[in-house]
Design an enzyme around this catalytic site. Structure first.
Site, PDB file in Angstrom:
ATOM      1  N   GLU A   1       1.794  -0.027  -4.748  1.00 47.34           N
ATOM      2  CA  GLU A   1       0.882   1.036  -5.148  1.00 47.34           C
ATOM      3  C   GLU A   1       1.612   2.361  -4.972  1.00 47.34           C
ATOM      4  O   GLU A   1       1.984   2.727  -3.858  1.00 47.34           O
ATOM      5  CB  GLU A   1      -0.365   1.031  -4.258  1.00 47.34           C
ATOM      6  CG  GLU A   1      -1.317   2.148  -4.634  1.00 47.34           C
ATOM      7  CD  GLU A   1      -2.272   2.544  -3.502  1.00 47.34           C
ATOM      8  OE1 GLU A   1      -3.340   3.072  -3.813  1.00 47.34           O
ATOM      9  OE2 GLU A   1      -1.934   2.332  -2.331  1.00 47.34           O
TER      10      GLU A   1
ATOM     11  N   ASP B   1       0.843  -1.193   0.000  1.00 46.35           N
ATOM     12  CA  ASP B   1       0.000   0.000   0.000  1.00 46.35           C
ATOM     13  C   ASP B   1       0.887   1.254   0.000  1.00 46.35           C
ATOM     14  O   ASP B   1       1.910   1.312   0.693  1.00 46.35           O
ATOM     15  CB  ASP B   1      -0.843  -0.043   1.286  1.00 46.35           C
ATOM     16  CG  ASP B   1      -2.025   0.903   1.248  1.00 46.35           C
ATOM     17  OD1 ASP B   1      -2.940   0.667   0.450  1.00 46.35           O
ATOM     18  OD2 ASP B   1      -2.042   1.870   2.033  1.00 46.35           O
TER      19      ASP B   1
HETATM   20  C1  NOJ Z   1      -4.636   2.782  -0.706  1.00 42.67           C
HETATM   21  C2  NOJ Z   1      -5.651   1.702  -0.661  1.00 42.67           C
HETATM   22  O1  NOJ Z   1      -5.789   1.127  -1.931  1.00 42.67           O
HETATM   23  C3  NOJ Z   1      -6.924   2.339  -0.165  1.00 42.67           C
HETATM   24  O2  NOJ Z   1      -8.027   1.488  -0.276  1.00 42.67           O
HETATM   25  C4  NOJ Z   1      -6.700   2.752   1.268  1.00 42.67           C
HETATM   26  O3  NOJ Z   1      -7.849   3.421   1.752  1.00 42.67           O
HETATM   27  C5  NOJ Z   1      -5.499   3.681   1.374  1.00 42.67           C
HETATM   28  N1  NOJ Z   1      -4.374   3.225   0.617  1.00 42.67           N
HETATM   29  C6  NOJ Z   1      -5.074   3.828   2.819  1.00 42.67           C
HETATM   30  O4  NOJ Z   1      -4.420   2.665   3.237  1.00 42.67           O
END
Ligand code: NOJ
Ligand code: CA
Length: 583
Positions: free
Chosen positions: A295, A227
């Site tokens: 990500e 993440d």
């Molecule tokens: C990115 C994630 O994909 C999302 O769903 C999440 O709310 C945020 N990061 C915070 O962790």
């Protein structure tokens, strides 16, 4: 990287795989609480891939499972309070082990979602860190005494200090610093106040996070979806971001101080060495590799691509989100594809994705009366035939749509905050998987309402119905995935563009080196609603002759039968056409 078919065994598994993202709350409930769980995923593994390529099975090779750790669920699991266990709501650690074993039996790899930028405010680390300013774990999080209050001299300094800078909490639409009354300091939370951000500059914290990574790798997971990797490190001087004109998702700021700090790359390199230790002989045994897919939360493809590392020593793949922002146009997609191919360092491997749990599903994004389903086919064919690893989002294979959610049913903190602007809330794309025509679509059986509503059209649009219909979207996905398996050139072949968007057609050829004797495949995708006569006229001049020299037959398509010659020189509206030519 060699792209000879005979060297296929040297190609790492994740470059050949089709990934499928599961949002576990919404996949399959087994205990009747209206929330999906790990036993539910186990129950549906054969649907994903039964290991035998049976007609009932989709045939994906790897899963990315969104978080299932113990969590107060403020952000539905992206707020973790224990990194090395499973929330009782989803099952147990034993269930996870069973899931892993059962998946591996079917040749399905599993990568899990790790959220290392922040924890829940209920994580014991944060509870300890916030117990006093002298806590040994205080420095595991980001604290700041704040700036002197304005006009404090007037009020005898009794007022609370001002927030340290202008950083923002994206899901709260407020400043990101939260006042901790007991210890009279601010802590940082750039998502919600319940997600305090850890201090990645603290070396003990780093080691604790690396231990977390080892825990699941030791259990046998095939890697991680990480993440928000680009948020790990913040500016050491906590400087305010400059303002910008971009509203969403940047909240009118250029995020140069709260995200995207250069030191983050050191962490990624360290994480890569850690995962590489699990595959010491990866050159000879590329199937042993454990991977990192990160990500990089940004609209800037170039910035995301940097996270592969210039020597390919950081993430195996940084998510390429560029498709999520493209209008429905062959030219726009061509440019987006080229942007990513050009942006990633030499030797890095591309990836593509059309939908995920944070963005409206592409089925609805590209809605067009009478043509929505046809567009979904064009999109699927593109995703599954480009050079690069495809990531599917659960339900896209049956054309799941974005469901408008009533205010009283809202769950997502961001959706609640931005109500009634529908564009931002993330519940519409997170509704339960539609398995069959029963009242709760086979997602849950015991009559308890699912955690999010199920659209009425699930009676018709579901796995069971589409399985029986040879012309369904589900069978279209299955056939494309099967074609990728059968023709490795679709997995590893080079790509050459034949038509870069002219007349709203995107066309490309996938092939391997010629001495190899393996076939080439040409893909024609008509994004337009009009027929295109004599489509070969639009082939790039340098490709026209080469194309004409070959003998092409239909491999697969929406309007022609496999095995036939190309035939009709007209490309129908939203036609998908895959041709094959033996060398
Ligand atoms: C990115 C994630 O994909 C999302 O769903 C999440 O709310 C945020 N990061 C915070 O962790
Ligand atoms: Ca359940």
């Amino acid at each position: 990287m060699s792209n000879r078919i005979r060297d296929l065994h040297k190609v790492p598994w994740w470059q050949r795989a089709v990934f499928y993202q599961i949002y576990p709350r919404s996949f399959q409930d087994t205990n009747g609480d209206g929330i999906g769980d790990l036993p539910g995923i186990i129950r549906r593994l054969d649907y994903l891939n039964d290991g035998a390529q049976n007609a009932a099975s989709l045939g994906v090779d790897a899963l990315w499972i969104s978080p299932f750790y113990p969590s107060p669920m403020t952000d539905f699991g992206y707020d973790i309070k224990d990194y090395t266990d499973v929330d009782a709501m989803f099952g147990s650690l034993q269930d996870f082990k069973t899931l892993l074993t059962e998946a591996h039996k079917r040749n399905i790899r599993v990568i899990i979602d790790l959220v290392l930028n922040h924890t829940s405010d209920q994580h014991p680390w944060f509870i300890e860190a916030s117990s006093s300013r002298d806590s040994p774990r205080r420095d595991w999080y980001l604290w700041h005494p704040g700036r002197p209050p304005r006009f404090g001299w007037l009020l005898g300094q009794r007022r609370r200090p001002r927030k340290p800078n202008n950083w923002l909490a994206i899901f709260e639409l407020k400043g990101a610093w939260w006042w901790h009354r007991q210890t009279r300091e601010y802590y940082l939370g750039t998502f919600t106040r319940s997600q305090p951000e850890v201090n990645w500059r603290n070396l003990e914290l780093r080691e604790a996070m690396y231990d977390v990574m080892r825990f699941w790798l030791d259990l046998g997971v095939d890697g991680y979806r990480l993440d928000v990797v680009n948020w790990f490190i913040k500016d050491d001087q906590f400087r305010s971001n400059p303002w910008s004109m971009v509203m969403s998702p940047d909240l009118f700021q250029e995020h140069i101080y709260d995200r995207n700090r250069p030191e983050t790359h050191d962490i990624c390199r360290r994480m890569r060495t850690l995962t590489d230790e699990y595959a010491p002989d990866a050159r000879r045994r590329p199937n042993d590799e454990r991977i990192l897919v990160g990500e990089v939360f940004s609209r800037n493809a170039g910035l995301a691509a940097e996270f592969h590392g210039y020597n390919n020593d950081e993430l195996h793949m940084a998510f390429n989100f560029d498709f999520l922002y493209q209008p429905w146009s062959a030219r726009a997609f061509h440019q987006s594809i080229m942007r990513w191919y050009d942006a990633i360092p030499a030797g890095a491997w591309p990836n593509f994705t059309l939908s995920n749990h944070d963005q409206p599903r592409h089925y609805g994004r590209y809605r067009k009366p009478l043509f929505t389903e046809a567009r979904a086919r064009v999109a699927a064919a593109m995703l599954l035939t480009l050079k690069g690893t495809p990531f599917l989002y659960y339900g896209e294979e049956i054309g799941m749509d974005n469901l408008p959610i009533r205010r009283s049913d809202l769950q997502d903190p961001f959706g609640k905050k931005t109500w009634p602007i529908r564009k931002f809330g993330r519940d519409p794309e997170r509704t339960p998987m539609q398995w069959d025509s029963s009242p709760f679509a086979g997602f849950t059986e015991h009559g308890r309402r699912p955690w999010l509503p199920i659209p009425r059209n699930s009676v018709r649009r579901n796995v069971e119905v589409q399985r029986e219909d040879p012309r369904s979207l589900l069978n279209f996905y299955r056939a494309l995935i099967a074609a990728r398996k059968k023709h490795a050139v679709l997995q590893i072949g080079e790509i050459t563009f034949l038509i870069p968007g002219t007349r709203n057609i995107l066309a490309y050829r996938r092939d391997v080196q010629h001495d190899d004797g393996s076939p080439s495949i040409a893909v024609f995708l008509n994004f337009g609603l009009r027929r295109v006569l004599d489509f070969q006229r639009y082939l790039h001049p340098s490709e026209r002759e080469r194309f004409a020299e070959r003998n092409w037959t239909v491999l697969f398509g929406t309007h022609r039968d496999a095995g036939n010659a190309v035939g009709l020189p007209t490309l129908q509206a939203c036609e998908v056409l895959l041709l094959v030519s033996e060398n």
